[in-house]
Write an enzyme that holds these catalytic residues in place. Sequence first.
Site, PDB file in Angstrom:
ATOM      1  N   GLY A  10       0.829  -1.212   0.000  1.00 14.07           N
ATOM      2  CA  GLY A  10       0.000   0.000   0.000  1.00 14.07           C
ATOM      3  C   GLY A  10       0.856   1.252   0.000  1.00 14.07           C
ATOM      4  N   ASP A  31       0.964  -8.734   1.985  1.00 14.29           N
ATOM      5  CA  ASP A  31      -0.163  -7.971   1.429  1.00 14.29           C
ATOM      6  C   ASP A  31      -0.990  -8.897   0.544  1.00 14.29           C
ATOM      7  OD1 ASP A  31      -1.719  -5.906  -0.108  1.00 14.29           O
ATOM      8  OD2 ASP A  31      -0.358  -4.543   0.930  1.00 14.29           O
ATOM      9  N   GLY A  36      -3.817  -2.328  -2.529  1.00 14.45           N
ATOM     10  CA  GLY A  36      -2.426  -1.945  -2.821  1.00 14.45           C
ATOM     11  C   GLY A  36      -2.018  -2.394  -4.205  1.00 14.45           C
ATOM     12  N   SER A  75      -5.151  -2.639   5.737  1.00  8.96           N
ATOM     13  CA  SER A  75      -6.559  -2.233   5.843  1.00  8.96           C
ATOM     14  C   SER A  75      -6.880  -1.295   4.696  1.00  8.96           C
ATOM     15  CB  SER A  75      -6.841  -1.474   7.147  1.00  8.96           C
ATOM     16  OG  SER A  75      -8.163  -0.930   7.116  1.00  8.96           O
ATOM     17  N   GLY A 102      -0.970 -12.198  17.323  1.00 11.40           N
ATOM     18  CA  GLY A 102      -0.573 -13.576  17.619  1.00 11.40           C
ATOM     19  C   GLY A 102       0.828 -13.865  17.100  1.00 11.40           C
ATOM     20  N   ALA A 114      -1.311   0.477  13.122  1.00 10.81           N
ATOM     21  CA  ALA A 114      -1.695   1.692  12.396  1.00 10.81           C
ATOM     22  C   ALA A 114      -3.154   1.972  12.702  1.00 10.81           C
ATOM     23  CB  ALA A 114      -1.510   1.484  10.895  1.00 10.81           C
ATOM     24  N   TYR A 145     -15.048   1.015   9.192  1.00 11.85           N
ATOM     25  CA  TYR A 145     -13.623   1.354   9.343  1.00 11.85           C
ATOM     26  C   TYR A 145     -13.349   1.820  10.772  1.00 11.85           C
ATOM     27  CZ  TYR A 145      -9.205   3.842   8.263  1.00 11.85           C
ATOM     28  OH  TYR A 145      -7.902   4.295   8.223  1.00 11.85           O
ATOM     29  N   TYR A 159      -3.724  -7.153  24.605  1.00 18.47           N
ATOM     30  CA  TYR A 159      -2.499  -7.968  24.497  1.00 18.47           C
ATOM     31  C   TYR A 159      -1.381  -7.349  25.335  1.00 18.47           C
ATOM     32  CZ  TYR A 159      -3.715 -11.652  21.204  1.00 18.47           C
ATOM     33  OH  TYR A 159      -4.230 -12.788  20.637  1.00 18.47           O
ATOM     34  N   ARG A 186      -9.557   9.440  -2.344  1.00 18.96           N
ATOM     35  CA  ARG A 186      -9.260  10.400  -1.292  1.00 18.96           C
ATOM     36  C   ARG A 186      -9.050  11.774  -1.907  1.00 18.96           C
ATOM     37  NH1 ARG A 186      -5.326   6.789   2.620  1.00 18.96           N
ATOM     38  NH2 ARG A 186      -4.837   5.684   0.688  1.00 18.96           N
TER      39      ARG A 186
HETATM   40  P1  NAD Z   1      -3.558   1.518   1.191  1.00 19.75           P
HETATM   41  O1  NAD Z   1      -4.908   1.049   0.772  1.00 19.75           O
HETATM   42  O2  NAD Z   1      -2.662   2.136   0.181  1.00 19.75           O
HETATM   43  O3  NAD Z   1      -2.747   0.340   1.870  1.00 19.75           O
HETATM   44  C1  NAD Z   1      -3.355  -0.700   2.625  1.00 19.75           C
HETATM   45  C2  NAD Z   1      -2.731  -2.009   2.193  1.00 19.75           C
HETATM   46  O4  NAD Z   1      -3.296  -3.088   2.991  1.00 19.75           O
HETATM   47  C3  NAD Z   1      -3.033  -2.347   0.732  1.00 19.75           C
HETATM   48  O5  NAD Z   1      -1.833  -2.663   0.052  1.00 19.75           O
HETATM   49  C4  NAD Z   1      -3.972  -3.559   0.821  1.00 19.75           C
HETATM   50  O6  NAD Z   1      -3.860  -4.410  -0.289  1.00 19.75           O
HETATM   51  C5  NAD Z   1      -3.526  -4.193   2.133  1.00 19.75           C
HETATM   52  N1  NAD Z   1      -4.533  -5.059   2.751  1.00 19.75           N
HETATM   53  C6  NAD Z   1      -5.827  -4.748   3.035  1.00 19.75           C
HETATM   54  N2  NAD Z   1      -6.438  -5.820   3.590  1.00 19.75           N
HETATM   55  C7  NAD Z   1      -5.510  -6.813   3.661  1.00 19.75           C
HETATM   56  C8  NAD Z   1      -5.537  -8.154   4.142  1.00 19.75           C
HETATM   57  N3  NAD Z   1      -6.649  -8.712   4.651  1.00 19.75           N
HETATM   58  N4  NAD Z   1      -4.396  -8.896   4.076  1.00 19.75           N
HETATM   59  C9  NAD Z   1      -3.255  -8.356   3.573  1.00 19.75           C
HETATM   60  N5  NAD Z   1      -3.174  -7.099   3.087  1.00 19.75           N
HETATM   61  C10 NAD Z   1      -4.299  -6.336   3.144  1.00 19.75           C
HETATM   62  O7  NAD Z   1      -3.776   2.541   2.410  1.00 19.75           O
HETATM   63  P2  NAD Z   1      -2.721   3.420   3.223  1.00 19.75           P
HETATM   64  O8  NAD Z   1      -3.118   4.829   3.094  1.00 19.75           O
HETATM   65  O9  NAD Z   1      -1.339   3.000   2.896  1.00 19.75           O
HETATM   66  O10 NAD Z   1      -3.067   2.979   4.720  1.00 19.75           O
HETATM   67  C11 NAD Z   1      -2.254   2.051   5.420  1.00 19.75           C
HETATM   68  C12 NAD Z   1      -2.712   1.947   6.873  1.00 19.75           C
HETATM   69  O11 NAD Z   1      -2.625   3.231   7.504  1.00 19.75           O
HETATM   70  C13 NAD Z   1      -4.151   1.491   7.040  1.00 19.75           C
HETATM   71  O12 NAD Z   1      -4.231   0.614   8.152  1.00 19.75           O
HETATM   72  C14 NAD Z   1      -4.902   2.766   7.311  1.00 19.75           C
HETATM   73  O13 NAD Z   1      -6.056   2.547   8.078  1.00 19.75           O
HETATM   74  C15 NAD Z   1      -3.873   3.582   8.069  1.00 19.75           C
HETATM   75  N6  NAD Z   1      -4.139   5.028   7.934  1.00 19.75           N
HETATM   76  C16 NAD Z   1      -3.784   5.721   6.805  1.00 19.75           C
HETATM   77  C17 NAD Z   1      -4.058   7.075   6.705  1.00 19.75           C
HETATM   78  C18 NAD Z   1      -3.640   7.893   5.512  1.00 19.75           C
HETATM   79  O14 NAD Z   1      -3.869   9.113   5.507  1.00 19.75           O
HETATM   80  N7  NAD Z   1      -3.012   7.355   4.493  1.00 19.75           N
HETATM   81  C19 NAD Z   1      -4.718   7.727   7.751  1.00 19.75           C
HETATM   82  C20 NAD Z   1      -5.086   7.001   8.866  1.00 19.75           C
HETATM   83  C21 NAD Z   1      -4.778   5.648   8.965  1.00 19.75           C
HETATM   84  N1  UDP Z   2     -13.653  15.390  -0.504  1.00 17.68           N
HETATM   85  C1  UDP Z   2     -14.123  16.258  -1.455  1.00 17.68           C
HETATM   86  N2  UDP Z   2     -14.005  15.917  -2.784  1.00 17.68           N
HETATM   87  C2  UDP Z   2     -13.412  14.762  -3.199  1.00 17.68           C
HETATM   88  C3  UDP Z   2     -12.915  13.881  -2.221  1.00 17.68           C
HETATM   89  C4  UDP Z   2     -13.067  14.204  -0.869  1.00 17.68           C
HETATM   90  O1  UDP Z   2     -14.661  17.334  -1.127  1.00 17.68           O
HETATM   91  O2  UDP Z   2     -13.339  14.547  -4.429  1.00 17.68           O
HETATM   92  C5  UDP Z   2     -13.753  15.770   0.925  1.00 17.68           C
HETATM   93  C6  UDP Z   2     -14.421  14.738   1.820  1.00 17.68           C
HETATM   94  O3  UDP Z   2     -15.828  14.913   1.833  1.00 17.68           O
HETATM   95  C7  UDP Z   2     -13.789  15.043   3.172  1.00 17.68           C
HETATM   96  C8  UDP Z   2     -12.382  15.513   2.804  1.00 17.68           C
HETATM   97  O4  UDP Z   2     -12.433  15.890   1.424  1.00 17.68           O
HETATM   98  O5  UDP Z   2     -14.477  16.103   3.807  1.00 17.68           O
HETATM   99  C9  UDP Z   2     -11.294  14.454   2.989  1.00 17.68           C
HETATM  100  O6  UDP Z   2     -11.728  13.278   2.354  1.00 17.68           O
HETATM  101  P1  UDP Z   2     -10.817  11.974   2.163  1.00 17.68           P
HETATM  102  O7  UDP Z   2     -11.604  11.019   1.318  1.00 17.68           O
HETATM  103  O8  UDP Z   2      -9.478  12.343   1.669  1.00 17.68           O
HETATM  104  O9  UDP Z   2     -10.614  11.318   3.594  1.00 17.68           O
HETATM  105  P2  UDP Z   2     -11.190  11.483   5.073  1.00 17.68           P
HETATM  106  O10 UDP Z   2     -10.392  12.592   5.666  1.00 17.68           O
HETATM  107  O11 UDP Z   2     -12.658  11.829   5.007  1.00 17.68           O
HETATM  108  O12 UDP Z   2     -10.925  10.187   5.681  1.00 17.68           O
END
Ligand code: NAD
Ligand code: UDP
Length: 313
Positions: A10, A31, A36, A75, A102, A114, A145, A159, A186
């Site tokens: 991801g 993954d 991703g 996730s 685990g 995360a 979520y 844990y 996003r």
């Molecule tokens: P992303 O979707 O790019 O990456 C998530 C990765 O997890 C993907 O590669 C997906 O294939 C993998 N995945 C999902 N379910 C799986 C499973 N059951 N088994 C194995 N792999 C699995 O998203 P990201 O932005 O890189 O987010 C990564 C983590 O950070 C997430 O847990 C997310 O909740 C957390 N997070 C991200 C943000 C952000 O702004 N990017 C904000 C808050 C939390």
């Molecule tokens: N948003 C928007 N236009 C878009 C995508 C998102 O106005 O094309 C807004 C969305 O409603 C939220 C904020 O931008 O208020 C951030 O959205 P995002 O999906 O990035 O993630 P969130 O912070 O809600 O998890």
Amino acid sequence: MRVLITGAAGFLGSHLCDRFLAEGHEVIGVDNLITGSIANLEHLAGNEKFLFIKHDVTNYIFIEGPVDAVLHFASPASPNDYLRYPIPTLKVGALGTHKALGLAMEKGARFLLASTSEVYGDPLIHPQTEDYWGNVNPIGPRGVYDEAKRFAEALTMAYQRYHDLDTRIVRIFNTYGPRMQKEDGRVVPNFIAQALRGDDVTIYGDGSRTRSFCYVSDLVDGIYRLLMSNEREPVNIGNPTEMTILQFAEKIIELTDSKSKITFIEPTDMRIKDDPKVRQPDITKARQTLQWEPKVSLDDGLNAAIAYFRPLI
Ligand code: NAD
Ligand code: UDP
């Protein structure tokens, strides 16, 4: 160290792999590629210190040899993705966290979860401090979520308390940068792609909602410091520079030098139901316990993200 990262293909997972390898550690990336892309790890092909395993972490995770740290990042993370995959999102937050914990127990490894600013829901405290319990609708579309992450935090603390596992929890606020999927829905990739194409930039609602955007290298540095620290309670990591989504749209149009217009829409699907009205991290704890704060300005970070997306559009 030998470090296992779930969600390695991801956006954040792939940058974490790079950081741990750059620090001289060995990395095992796991993954199932649901959201991703293996392209995020292509540059690591042939690296003897990196191993990729395609596996769904809601099932038992078997790893040969020692593991010193488990970072659980698997996730779906974009609202679009977790609305498209509600049950896999709940499963990876619950069953996936259980399996990852685990594995850490079995190997005597440190564990880092995360988590997310979404545990605060549509917050009634602003900016959000770690001691705020949140305002989450468990049965709304975002509940899949938010509640999965809240369960994951509860399981991680259980844990720690009952198995004496050495755990960390990072609450990540909106982070952006290269390797986000351009169609992940996003706001950062959406607005950049729309502006580069010259399409209308679509604001959901009236543009008054706020977010605070952190560049990926800052976030990864905060996570690295947290893992290496002794802090066992949740820590917010994010950039406190807050703006409205309207201001953000204007910034993207300016930096891309685009002719796009801004339009205000009310999505007919559930994308904006329970959409938090404001979000800003209070990072006092990260400043004090990790000596961390973000360094990359919004303009520098967005210019790097725009440079990444430009050839893909
Ligand atoms: P992303 O979707 O790019 O990456 C998530 C990765 O997890 C993907 O590669 C997906 O294939 C993998 N995945 C999902 N379910 C799986 C499973 N059951 N088994 C194995 N792999 C699995 O998203 P990201 O932005 O890189 O987010 C990564 C983590 O950070 C997430 O847990 C997310 O909740 C957390 N997070 C991200 C943000 C952000 O702004 N990017 C904000 C808050 C939390
Ligand atoms: N948003 C928007 N236009 C878009 C995508 C998102 O106005 O094309 C807004 C969305 O409603 C939220 C904020 O931008 O208020 C951030 O959205 P995002 O999906 O990035 O993630 P969130 O912070 O809600 O998890």
